[in-house]
Design a protein around this motif. Structure first.
Motif, short mmCIF file in Angstrom:
data_model
loop_
_atom_site.label_atom_id
_atom_site.label_comp_id
_atom_site.label_asym_id
_atom_site.label_seq_id
_atom_site.Cartn_x
_atom_site.Cartn_y
_atom_site.Cartn_z
N TYR A 184 -1.44 -6.59 -3.36
CA TYR A 184 -1.66 -5.52 -2.37
C TYR A 184 -3.15 -5.41 -2.05
N HIS A 185 -3.95 -5.49 -3.11
CA HIS A 185 -5.39 -5.37 -2.94
C HIS A 185 -5.91 -6.44 -1.97
N LYS A 186 -5.39 -7.68 -2.12
CA LYS A 186 -5.81 -8.77 -1.23
C LYS A 186 -5.50 -8.44 0.23
N TYR A 187 -4.32 -7.86 0.45
CA TYR A 187 -3.92 -7.56 1.83
C TYR A 187 -4.70 -6.40 2.42
N THR A 188 -5.14 -5.47 1.57
CA THR A 188 -5.96 -4.37 2.12
C THR A 188 -7.30 -4.93 2.60
N ILE A 189 -7.80 -5.95 1.90
CA ILE A 189 -9.06 -6.57 2.33
C ILE A 189 -8.87 -7.29 3.67
N VAL A 190 -7.74 -8.03 3.77
CA VAL A 190 -7.44 -8.74 5.02
C VAL A 190 -7.37 -7.73 6.17
N LEU A 191 -6.66 -6.63 5.92
CA LEU A 191 -6.52 -5.60 6.95
C LEU A 191 -7.89 -5.08 7.38
N LEU A 226 -9.89 -7.91 9.33
CA LEU A 226 -9.33 -8.57 10.53
C LEU A 226 -9.00 -7.58 11.65
N ILE A 227 -8.48 -6.45 11.29
CA ILE A 227 -7.99 -5.53 12.33
C ILE A 227 -9.00 -4.39 12.51
N GLU A 228 -9.55 -4.31 13.75
CA GLU A 228 -10.60 -3.30 14.00
C GLU A 228 -10.09 -2.11 14.82
N VAL A 229 -9.14 -2.40 15.73
CA VAL A 229 -8.65 -1.33 16.61
C VAL A 229 -7.83 -0.33 15.77
N SER A 230 -8.20 0.96 15.84
CA SER A 230 -7.65 1.91 14.86
C SER A 230 -6.12 2.04 14.94
N GLU A 231 -5.59 2.03 16.18
CA GLU A 231 -4.13 2.15 16.32
C GLU A 231 -3.41 0.98 15.62
N LEU A 232 -3.96 -0.22 15.86
CA LEU A 232 -3.36 -1.42 15.25
C LEU A 232 -3.55 -1.40 13.74
N LYS A 233 -4.71 -0.90 13.31
CA LYS A 233 -4.99 -0.83 11.86
C LYS A 233 -3.94 0.04 11.18
N GLN A 234 -3.63 1.14 11.85
CA GLN A 234 -2.63 2.06 11.32
C GLN A 234 -1.26 1.35 11.23
N GLU A 235 -0.92 0.65 12.33
CA GLU A 235 0.39 0.00 12.40
C GLU A 235 0.52 -1.10 11.34
N VAL A 236 -0.53 -1.94 11.24
CA VAL A 236 -0.48 -3.04 10.26
C VAL A 236 -0.51 -2.48 8.84
N GLY A 237 -1.34 -1.44 8.64
CA GLY A 237 -1.43 -0.81 7.31
C GLY A 237 -0.06 -0.28 6.89
N ASN A 238 0.63 0.36 7.84
CA ASN A 238 1.97 0.90 7.52
C ASN A 238 2.92 -0.23 7.14
N TYR A 239 2.82 -1.34 7.88
CA TYR A 239 3.72 -2.46 7.60
C TYR A 239 3.45 -3.01 6.20
#
Ligand code: ASP
Length: 440
Positions: free
Chosen positions: A67-74, A77-90
């Protein structure tokens, strides 16, 4: 339309994900098949092993590390806040699912669902990243169209119908992204095409959409003429026929999943192997055409078991081999190499899960000797069995004790069985003798 598949390393870091974006945004419409980010499937297999051993605490630790690795990727890689929220939720949803699995009882179904998460993650994150960069990309969930039948073969009819329906129903896109490796089984359960199976996904899709070409992008510049991990001065082979590539993939060339060539050969769709780290290099083109003659490549497959079956009853008797083969058939164990003499037959298998039962049955009518830790060295090229230079390979007999030789089974393949301890020496010597290179 082209189908491009990117392996784990190609989507394994932010830098490489950006390279992939550059490669695929050339203006052409395409389907992109992704593996899980490198290391993820192995981590998921490990988590599943902990669950199998009733070690849910250790499973939870591994889930947390991943999980920690994926939080770093998020974050990176993802800067736009709406998308960050969406990818983070996924990502959270996937890891909540894994945590829930950690207290479940192990089963093959559970394993399959766990290992599927890697491709689900990589494709979701990558699609959203492309959207962030203004690319009109859409996700096509593989579990909505990719299915294998009861014999574990791709269900082409189902795949074609459903893939076409999904593409027609989806809003138009320039790039369709889908998961490699994962599929449904004949009963609708989550399943997969075996480790490394994303290559196979790509050619299955390529065949059903009648693609112009399937490209397999990895971190090496094509199929090499010998194993670069053990031999210096190897080079990528520019052209291979479907048959040559199939033999190499089956007998050890790690770059391609063994079944990948089949759908492409049947539909006559060229397969190009390319390097994400060096997109300009030619790579290897696998097609119906045969170019060049003589031995083109050498590959090695480890973890082979050799079985010698000796029986005086074999002398002048018919039906002996039938009896032997029926036992292997009963235990669904396929045979790779076989050599016979008048009183004995030697053969090799790479799956020894039923070895003791097989030996027990063979011993009812023969003496059986088993050798583990064997390696098949496979030499491939067009009509090599008849080629005037092929004799050079037999110089290897001076240096290495060869347990079996399979010559003439097909014109494109000669296989040698050696002790795994002799593998590297054999590969080096063959490189010298066959390709006339200086050995180090
Ligand atoms: N992710 C799967 C594996 O590591 C499938 C693939 O990468 O092709 O085996």
């Amino acid at each position: 339309m082209k189908v491009l598949k990117f392996g784990g390393t190609s989507v394994g870091s932010i830098e490489n994900i950006k390279r992939v974006r550059e490669i695929i945004t050339d203006g052409d419409k395409k389907i992109v098949v992704l593996s899980a980010m490198s290391g993820t499937t192995n981590a998921l297999v490990e988590i599943s092993d902990f669950i199998k051993n009733n070690n849910s605490n250790q499973a939870l630790v591994s889930i947390d590390n991943l999980y920690h690795k994926y939080t770093i990727v998020l974050d990176d890689l993802i800067e736009v806040s709406e998308l960050k929220q969406e990818v983070g939720n996924y990502i959270d949803k996937v890891f909540d699912f894994l945590k829930a699995c950690s207290s479940e009882k192990h089963s093959e179904f559970l394993y399959n669902k766990i290992v599927a998460q890697g491709e689900l993650l990589s494709t979701f994150i990558f699609t959203k990243y492309l959207n962030q960069e203004g690319v009109n990309a859409r996700l096509l969930p593989a579990l909505d169209f990719m299915r294998i039948d009861k014999l574990h073969e791709p269900d082409d009819f189902y795949i074609k119908q459903n893939l076409q329906r999904i593409i027609n129903d989806a809003l138009p896109a320039d790039i369709y992204i889908t998961q490699g490796f994962i599929c449904l089984d004949a009963y609708g359960n989550v399943a997969n095409l075996q480790r490394g199976g994303s290559d196979y996904t790509a050619t299955i899709i390529g065949a059903v959409v009648e693609a112009d070409e399937v490209q397999i992008w990895t971190d090496i510049d094509g199929m090499h003429n010998n194993d670069p991990r053990f031999v210096e001065n190897t080079h990528a082979i520019s052209n291979l026929s479907f048959d040559e590539a199939a033999e190499l993939a089956y007998f050890g060339a790690k770059i391609l999943h063994p079944q990948t060539v089949m759908p492409a050969r049947e539909a006559n769709i060229p397969v190009r192997l390319k390097n994400t780290m060096d997109p300009e290099s030619y790579g290897t083109l696998i097609s119906q055409e045969t170019k060049g003659d003589g031995i083109k490549a050498i590959a090695a497959k480890d973890n082979i078991t050799a079985i010698k079956i000796k029986s005086a009853r074999m002398l002048l008797a018919h039906g002996f081999l039938k009896k032997v083969f029926e036992i292997f058939e009963k235990y669904e164990t396929s045979i790779d190499m076989i050599t016979t003499s008048e009183i004995a037959v030697s053969l090799t298998i790479d799956d020894d899960s039923n070895l003791s039962s097989i030996v027990e049955e063979l011993e009812k009518f023969s003496t059986v000797e088993v050798d583990n830790q064997q390696t098949i060295i496979c030499l491939v090229g067009h009509s090599i069995v008849k080629h005037h230079e092929t004799h050079k390979l037999f110089k290897v007999l001076q240096d290495i004790s060869v347990r079996m030789i399979s010559y003439g089974g097909s014109n494109n393949n000669i296989s040698l069985l050696v002790n795994t301890n002799d593998k590297i020496t054999a590969l080096k010597r063959l490189n010298k003798y066959v390709f006339d290179l200086v050995i180090s």
